[in-house]
Each structure stands twice: as C-alpha cells, then as structure tokens.
Design a protein around this motif. Sequence first.
Motif, short mmCIF file in Angstrom:
data_model
loop_
_atom_site.label_atom_id
_atom_site.label_comp_id
_atom_site.label_asym_id
_atom_site.label_seq_id
_atom_site.Cartn_x
_atom_site.Cartn_y
_atom_site.Cartn_z
N LEU A 185 51.20 13.00 18.17
CA LEU A 185 52.11 14.03 17.66
C LEU A 185 51.23 15.19 17.24
CD1 LEU A 185 53.65 11.16 16.94
CD2 LEU A 185 55.25 12.73 15.85
N SER A 187 50.66 18.97 16.15
CA SER A 187 51.25 20.18 15.57
C SER A 187 50.17 21.26 15.65
CB SER A 187 51.63 19.92 14.12
OG SER A 187 50.46 19.73 13.36
N ASP A 191 45.02 18.77 11.01
CA ASP A 191 44.83 17.32 11.05
C ASP A 191 45.07 16.66 12.41
OD1 ASP A 191 44.41 17.56 8.29
OD2 ASP A 191 46.56 17.47 7.91
N VAL A 209 52.80 15.23 22.12
CA VAL A 209 54.14 15.80 22.01
C VAL A 209 54.14 16.82 20.88
CG1 VAL A 209 54.92 13.80 20.66
CG2 VAL A 209 56.61 15.31 21.68
N PHE A 211 56.78 19.41 18.72
CA PHE A 211 58.16 19.77 18.41
C PHE A 211 58.22 21.25 18.08
CE2 PHE A 211 57.80 15.25 17.84
CZ PHE A 211 58.96 14.78 18.44
N GLU A 290 48.54 12.09 9.75
CA GLU A 290 48.92 11.88 8.36
C GLU A 290 47.78 11.32 7.51
OE1 GLU A 290 53.60 10.71 8.79
OE2 GLU A 290 52.13 9.57 9.92
N GLN A 294 48.77 13.84 1.06
CA GLN A 294 48.46 15.24 1.37
C GLN A 294 49.61 16.18 1.06
OE1 GLN A 294 47.63 17.10 5.29
NE2 GLN A 294 45.57 16.31 4.99
N VAL A 295 50.82 15.77 1.43
CA VAL A 295 52.03 16.54 1.12
C VAL A 295 53.14 15.54 0.77
CG1 VAL A 295 51.59 18.61 2.52
CG2 VAL A 295 52.53 16.57 3.62
N SER A 297 55.70 14.58 2.25
CA SER A 297 56.12 13.67 3.31
C SER A 297 55.02 12.67 3.66
CB SER A 297 56.53 14.45 4.55
OG SER A 297 55.45 15.24 4.98
N LYS A 323 40.80 16.08 2.73
CA LYS A 323 40.95 17.26 3.61
C LYS A 323 39.59 17.82 4.02
CE LYS A 323 43.92 20.01 5.63
NZ LYS A 323 45.16 19.60 6.31
#
Length: 396
Positions: A185, A187, A191, A209, A211, A290, A294-295, A297, A323
């Motif tokens: 995944l 983005s 990360d 992938v 999004f 992930e 970190q956040v 979510s 990080k």
Amino acid sequence: MYTSFLIKYAEIGVKGKNRYLFEDALVRQIKYALKPVEGTFTVSKTPGRIFLDAESDFDFDEVINALQHVFGITGICPVVKTEDISLEDLDEKVVKFFDMAYPDKNKTFKVNARRSRKNYPLDSMELNAHMGEVLLKAFPELTVDVHEPEITLVVEVREMIYIYSEIIPGPGGLPIGTNGKAMLLLSGGIDSPVAGYMISKRGVRIDAVYFHAPPYTSERAKQKVVDLAKKVSAYAGPIYLHIVNFTELQLYIYEKCPHEELTIIMRRYMMKIAEQIAKDTECQALITGESIGQVASQTTQSLSVTNEVCTLPVFRPLIAFDKEDIVTISKKIDTYETSILPFEDCCTIFVAKHPVTKPNLGIIKRHEENLNEKIDDMVKECIDTKEIIIVNAHEN
Ligand code: ATP
Ligand code: MG
C-alpha cells in the motif's frame, strides 16, 4: 585495471538444496541490473562464487552502483583474473596489482592465499609465505600484520587465478524472486516506500496499490506516487502500480459514518480492496508503512481494528521504528526528497479534529452497517476501474 568482479553473497550460501535456486535468482538479478549499463558483460556461476566479467570497456562506478542495487550481494570485489601461469609470472602480476591498487606503500598487510585446486605446486600456507616475501621484497615500506592489517591481499587459485583486495559493500538481503510476491500500500508519504524497500530486500517481489481521490488529491500527488514507485523499483525491479479511484467510497463513508471514525473505516476499506487486488494478482501478503503510535490510526487498538479485515498476512516492517530511523533509510534509498513534496494525501482530506484513537471493533462494525446499501458495489467499482501503470526504474 579491473575487468572482473567477484560477487560475494552470504545468507543464500547456506540454504541447502535451495542454494541453486537462490544463486540462479542472483545471477538473473545481476544481469537485469546491468541491462542499462553501457558495455558487454557475462555473469557466470562457479561453485560458491559468482563472477562478472566485462567483455568491453565500461564505467567502473556505474557497474558498482548497479550491483549495489542487487539484493543478495554482500560484497563486490574488483579482481584481476589470470590464466594458470608460472609462479614467477604470478609474482610479477601480484606485485603489479599491489602497485596499482596502493600508490602509498606505507601500509600493513597480509596475504590470504587459497588453493582450491589441489594440483597447484604450492599449498595455501606456502603461497601465503611466498607472496608475503615477494611483496616485502618489492616494497620494503610494507609491514606484515596478520591480525589487523590495513590491506588483505587475496590470491585464489582455482581453474583460473584471482587476485583482489578490496571488498565494496553490497546491499545484503536476498535476491528478488526468491520469496514470493506482496502488495504494497503505497502512499506519497515517507514510510510506505521504505516499507516496500525493506520487504523487497528479503527477496519478495512487490506490486503496489495507491488510493487516489480526485479532485481532492491532484494529478501531481499521483505523479509523486509514481515517482516513488520508480525509486523503489531501482531495487525491487518492475512494479505494477494499481491506482484505485477512492473518491466515491470515501464520500460515502463521510456521509454515513461518524466523522471521528472516518479514518479507521476508510483504512479498513483500503486494506480490503488492496487484499482483493493482491489475491487477484497472486500476491501472498500485504505491506504497509505503519508504525505503532505514529498517528491516531496507528495505535495498537487502531492497527488491530484495521487488521481485522485482512486474511492475508500484513507485513509491517516499520512497526517498531522511530520516525528518525525511517527517515535515515528513506534518504539512503533516495525517496526522502520526493516523499516530502507537499501534496495532498487522501488520508488527510476528510480527517476529523479528534479521530478515535481506541476504536472498538464492535462499534466500528455497527457503524459500517450504515454502508450496506452501496458499499459492495462501490468496492467492486473501485477494483473494476483501477488503472495500472508498470513502473520500472530501468526504463524511462
Ligand atoms: P506514509 O508515510 O507511508 O504515507 P503515514 O505515516 O502517512 O504513512 P498513514 O497515512 O496512516 O501513515 O498510512 C499508513 C499506511 O497506509 C501507509 O504507510 C501506507 O502503507 C498506507 N496508505 C495510506 N494512505 C494510502 C494511500 N492513499 N494509498 C495507498 N496506501 C496508503
Ligand atoms: Mg500517508
């Protein structure tokens, strides 16, 4: 001076019967990495050794750089290779080698000779002593230090004779293609490219992938992800990048679910869709960037709720990384500068001021029921309309 390289590999040397598969994969990956490099090369496998021979002129740094992108290589030794020659001629070669490689002779050294061909007149010990003497005589400034020498000169007597002393570090890991395939995944952040790099370093082929949520996320945000995939593909090989239009689905969640649960529900659908695409394309696992805490979510509770939708294993190589350490790797693999470009991220567009940090799976599932009417069709639509870009750092 060099026309050959001895390729050193560690882990793959110890895998029993599988060793040949690993070596073949490594040879294949080396050939692949050399494709864009100018020159003609042959890669050959002898027991326990892989050699690269240049059959034409080549740029030394370019070859080293290509090899440093091949997982499975632990060291690259530029070697001088010679036919079986008389001891006298070999002495001369070794002296010449040393002279060229080390203009400054004020050094400590030792000779590490290996005779793997038993019919050679001197055994390893005798060769060590002999070559040491020859070098001392040629360069009286040298000193022998068998414990911590500055220079270790290796003379290997096989079918051919190899002389080398320098070991340039390789990237380590295992050759791509030896551990199945996983769906990253990806983005536009710092990360996920690092996560993809780390898993591919274990020999896993990767696809990705992304999004995308137009018009909330721009073409430039998408191009950034393509660019990142390309950086990762310099190590991982060609990547099929699946671009999913996520806008409708995201708006639907926004309309039907509590806003503080939006991110977590959205992430569950990302994982679901990514898993479906993974299964359709013969991937055996998912990869995310992930990292615990970190956040919102990525609290342990959130990760657990996100993970619940997946049946494939989810590789999270950064799970326990700070990080800072992730940034260090992203700089090393040259994704950092691209990752920090300030384009919109589909995760942050509809974020609530106070997202849940300890989501309860039961409650989340209950709220997801609000989506029942259209969600299955929307998921299908996402998968049916995705775009595929084949990303390959080796082609422009
Ligand atoms: P990154 O730096 O990788 O973007 P992040 O710290 O921004 O991560 P999140 O946005 O919570 O964290 O995303 C966590 C993980 O979910 C990412 O590492 C990535 O694997 C995946 N992910 C997030 N957004 C997207 C997206 N738009 N497309 C594909 N995967 C995504
Ligand atoms: Mg992100």
